[in-house]
Each structure stands twice: as C-alpha cells, then as structure tokens.
Scaffold this motif. Structure first.
Motif, PDB file in Angstrom:
ATOM      1  N   TYR A 106      34.414 -70.231 -77.857  1.00  0.00           N
ATOM      2  CA  TYR A 106      33.420 -69.834 -76.865  1.00  0.00           C
ATOM      3  C   TYR A 106      32.384 -68.954 -77.547  1.00  0.00           C
ATOM      4  O   TYR A 106      32.664 -68.357 -78.597  1.00  0.00           O
ATOM      5  CB  TYR A 106      34.090 -69.122 -75.694  1.00  0.00           C
ATOM      6  CG  TYR A 106      35.082 -70.010 -74.972  1.00  0.00           C
ATOM      7  CD1 TYR A 106      36.454 -69.841 -75.146  1.00  0.00           C
ATOM      8  CD2 TYR A 106      34.640 -71.044 -74.146  1.00  0.00           C
ATOM      9  CE1 TYR A 106      37.363 -70.672 -74.510  1.00  0.00           C
ATOM     10  CE2 TYR A 106      35.542 -71.877 -73.515  1.00  0.00           C
ATOM     11  CZ  TYR A 106      36.900 -71.690 -73.704  1.00  0.00           C
ATOM     12  OH  TYR A 106      37.790 -72.524 -73.083  1.00  0.00           O
ATOM     13  N   LEU A 119      43.678 -75.038 -78.777  1.00  0.00           N
ATOM     14  CA  LEU A 119      43.783 -75.855 -77.571  1.00  0.00           C
ATOM     15  C   LEU A 119      45.097 -76.622 -77.546  1.00  0.00           C
ATOM     16  O   LEU A 119      45.790 -76.659 -76.534  1.00  0.00           O
ATOM     17  CB  LEU A 119      42.642 -76.870 -77.533  1.00  0.00           C
ATOM     18  CG  LEU A 119      41.336 -76.513 -76.851  1.00  0.00           C
ATOM     19  CD1 LEU A 119      40.375 -77.700 -76.959  1.00  0.00           C
ATOM     20  CD2 LEU A 119      41.558 -76.145 -75.398  1.00  0.00           C
ATOM     21  N   ILE A 149      45.981 -76.584 -73.391  1.00  0.00           N
ATOM     22  CA  ILE A 149      45.593 -75.671 -72.330  1.00  0.00           C
ATOM     23  C   ILE A 149      44.338 -76.172 -71.626  1.00  0.00           C
ATOM     24  O   ILE A 149      43.624 -77.037 -72.152  1.00  0.00           O
ATOM     25  CB  ILE A 149      45.342 -74.249 -72.887  1.00  0.00           C
ATOM     26  CG1 ILE A 149      44.192 -74.251 -73.903  1.00  0.00           C
ATOM     27  CG2 ILE A 149      46.609 -73.689 -73.502  1.00  0.00           C
ATOM     28  CD1 ILE A 149      43.760 -72.875 -74.339  1.00  0.00           C
ATOM     29  N   ASN A 150      44.077 -75.640 -70.445  1.00  0.00           N
ATOM     30  CA  ASN A 150      42.856 -75.932 -69.687  1.00  0.00           C
ATOM     31  C   ASN A 150      42.669 -77.407 -69.373  1.00  0.00           C
ATOM     32  O   ASN A 150      41.539 -77.866 -69.193  1.00  0.00           O
ATOM     33  CB  ASN A 150      41.612 -75.416 -70.427  1.00  0.00           C
ATOM     34  CG  ASN A 150      41.684 -73.918 -70.686  1.00  0.00           C
ATOM     35  OD1 ASN A 150      42.385 -73.190 -70.002  1.00  0.00           O
ATOM     36  ND2 ASN A 150      40.957 -73.463 -71.689  1.00  0.00           N
ATOM     37  N   GLY A 151      43.748 -78.178 -69.281  1.00  0.00           N
ATOM     38  CA  GLY A 151      43.666 -79.581 -68.885  1.00  0.00           C
ATOM     39  C   GLY A 151      43.300 -80.546 -69.987  1.00  0.00           C
ATOM     40  O   GLY A 151      43.105 -81.738 -69.733  1.00  0.00           O
ATOM     41  N   LYS A 161      39.490 -84.778 -71.578  1.00  0.00           N
ATOM     42  CA  LYS A 161      39.765 -84.042 -70.349  1.00  0.00           C
ATOM     43  C   LYS A 161      39.202 -84.877 -69.210  1.00  0.00           C
ATOM     44  O   LYS A 161      38.048 -85.317 -69.272  1.00  0.00           O
ATOM     45  CB  LYS A 161      39.134 -82.658 -70.368  1.00  0.00           C
ATOM     46  CG  LYS A 161      39.454 -81.843 -69.112  1.00  0.00           C
ATOM     47  CD  LYS A 161      38.940 -80.420 -69.213  1.00  0.00           C
ATOM     48  CE  LYS A 161      39.301 -79.632 -67.955  1.00  0.00           C
ATOM     49  NZ  LYS A 161      38.870 -78.214 -68.022  1.00  0.00           N
ATOM     50  N   HIS A 166      34.583 -79.077 -66.522  1.00  0.00           N
ATOM     51  CA  HIS A 166      34.214 -77.905 -65.740  1.00  0.00           C
ATOM     52  C   HIS A 166      33.171 -77.136 -66.522  1.00  0.00           C
ATOM     53  O   HIS A 166      33.124 -77.193 -67.751  1.00  0.00           O
ATOM     54  CB  HIS A 166      35.463 -77.040 -65.503  1.00  0.00           C
ATOM     55  CG  HIS A 166      35.284 -75.967 -64.504  1.00  0.00           C
ATOM     56  ND1 HIS A 166      34.813 -74.722 -64.831  1.00  0.00           N
ATOM     57  CD2 HIS A 166      35.493 -75.954 -63.163  1.00  0.00           C
ATOM     58  CE1 HIS A 166      34.742 -73.960 -63.745  1.00  0.00           C
ATOM     59  NE2 HIS A 166      35.149 -74.695 -62.726  1.00  0.00           N
ATOM     60  N   SER A 194      33.032 -74.194 -67.288  1.00  0.00           N
ATOM     61  CA  SER A 194      33.640 -73.261 -68.237  1.00  0.00           C
ATOM     62  C   SER A 194      34.115 -73.932 -69.523  1.00  0.00           C
ATOM     63  O   SER A 194      34.522 -73.242 -70.464  1.00  0.00           O
ATOM     64  CB  SER A 194      34.823 -72.541 -67.583  1.00  0.00           C
ATOM     65  OG  SER A 194      35.814 -73.477 -67.191  1.00  0.00           O
ATOM     66  N   ASP A 195      34.056 -75.266 -69.582  1.00  0.00           N
ATOM     67  CA  ASP A 195      34.455 -75.978 -70.804  1.00  0.00           C
ATOM     68  C   ASP A 195      33.349 -75.994 -71.854  1.00  0.00           C
ATOM     69  O   ASP A 195      33.591 -76.427 -72.985  1.00  0.00           O
ATOM     70  CB  ASP A 195      34.843 -77.425 -70.469  1.00  0.00           C
ATOM     71  CG  ASP A 195      36.083 -77.511 -69.610  1.00  0.00           C
ATOM     72  OD1 ASP A 195      36.141 -78.438 -68.761  1.00  0.00           O
ATOM     73  OD2 ASP A 195      36.975 -76.664 -69.761  1.00  0.00           O
TER      74      ASP A 195
END
Lengths: 116, 114
Positions: free
Chosen positions: A39, A47, A60-62, A78, A82, A84-85
C-alpha cells in the motif's frame, strides 16, 4: 537461476469486477512462490504463498492464486475488487537454486487501480 | 511485536555524503536482506546475510556496504552517495527452514540524493 515476470505494470478494474494479476516464473527446482501487496508509503505485506501440495492457494482479503506447473504461472485473482485493493502487487520466487540463502526474487510489480 | 524496524524513514543527502541505514528485527530470524525499490523495476537485492556472521552481494551491490552486527541488526552503508542511489530501501528478514517461509519487511527508507 530463478526469475519472475509480471505481465502488465498497470491494471485497472471497476469496483466489483474480477481482478487478475499475472505472474510467470522460471525455476530449475520446484518453486516456492509468493504474492506481496504494498500500500502507498508502506512496506510489503504477504498476501499468500505456495509451497507444495494444493495448487489453489487462498490468501488474505479474498485473494487467491493458482499454481500451474505446466504453464509456469502463479496468477493472482479476486472475484470482486474493492476500492481498498488499490495497491502495488509483487510476485516473488524463493531462490532455492543457490544454496540455503533465502533470497526472494521479485517481479517488476503491478499497480492495481480500482475505479468506482 | 515490532517486526522489522528501519531508521530513518526519510533522508536527503548531498552527493558524496555518507550515511548508514539501520535495520533491526525481533523475530529471531537467521537471514536478513536489503532491497532497493525503483519504479518499474520491482525490488532488487543489494546485499544479504544468510546467517549471523556472513554477508554476500546481491544483484546491485555497487556503492554499498553492509554489516551484520548481531542476529538482530543488519545495517546498510552508503560511503559516497550518488544521485543514482535515490531510491526506497527495504530491509527484510526471514527464517530459513526450507524455502516455504515468508519474508517480513520494514516500512522502508526513502532516500534522495541531490
């Protein structure tokens, strides 16, 4: 020697759309493969990782990635993006061919943009 | 649990100046690494220390030196900074037990050489 190639330095998707980030590797030995996310203004965060066994790896995170030996690929997906990705994603392979040094060899990175 | 800690977070140097980037990990990892990150080039390995007491060159070692001070600490020194060394530097650590362990990264040092 091991190497990693990430296809596409920038990928743009709409929120809710499928995310597909491509990674191909070159390895003379069974590879250990990783996806990291970065990020803005931060370090790298794991991940997911592939070691041996199941070829579909969940992270993580889908996110998930599928190891395909025949295609020497480890693409990251994914189902639904989103906002946030949005980040930079790195594929890496553990350099097992040069002794037990633990070096990770990284691809060039893919920046994921998520549009509202 | 701090993980991997790098200092400083930001630094501006003039060409020819020297500086040392500090890195410490509290996870009892045996291996530590210094990478630099430049746009479009991913992370490139500068130097690494596979175990306490050993250091080796990575892909881009020119202009850098390292010291593995103890198991926790691994520093990177620029003896005479050049504009080409403007980059973001990351320290990482890893417990080597056969290749399937992850590396943990610090937050990075953003270095500008003018």
């Amino acid at each position: 020697a091991q190497s990693v190639t990430q296809l596409g330095s920038h990928v743009s998707v709409s929120e809710g759309a499928l995310v597909l980030l491509r990674c191909n590797y070159s390895s003379s030995v069974p590879p250990y493969l990783f996806w990291y996310v970065q990020y803005p203004n931060q370090g790298l965060q794991l991940l997911l990782k592939y070691t041996t066994g199941a070829t579909l790896v969940k992270g993580i995170n889908g996110f998930e990635a599928e190891f395909k030996k025949s295609e020497t690929s480890f693409h990251l997906t994914k189902p639904s993006a989103h906002m946030s990705d949005a980040a930079e994603y790195f594929c890496a392979v553990s350099d097992e061919g040069s002794g037990n040094t633990g070096k990770l060899i990284f691809g060039q990175g893919t920046t994921l943009q998520v549009k509202p | 649990n701090a993980g991997v800690t790098q200092t400083p977070k930001f630094q501006v140097l003039k060409t020819g100046q020297s500086m040392t980037l500090q890195c410490a990990q509290d996870m009892n990892h045996n291996s530590m690494y210094w990478y630099r990150q430049d746009p479009g080039m991913g992370l490139r390995l500068i130097y690494y220390s596979a175990s306490e007491g050993t250091t080796d060159k990575g892909e881009v070692p020119n202009g850098y030196n390292v010291s593995r001070l103890n198991k926790r600490e691994f520093s990177l020194r620029l003896e005479s900074a050049a504009p080409s060394q403007t980059s973001v530097y990351f320290c990482a650590s890893r417990m080597i037990t056969g290749g399937n362990t992850e590396a943990f990264f610090g937050q990075g040092t953003r270095l500008t050489v003018v």
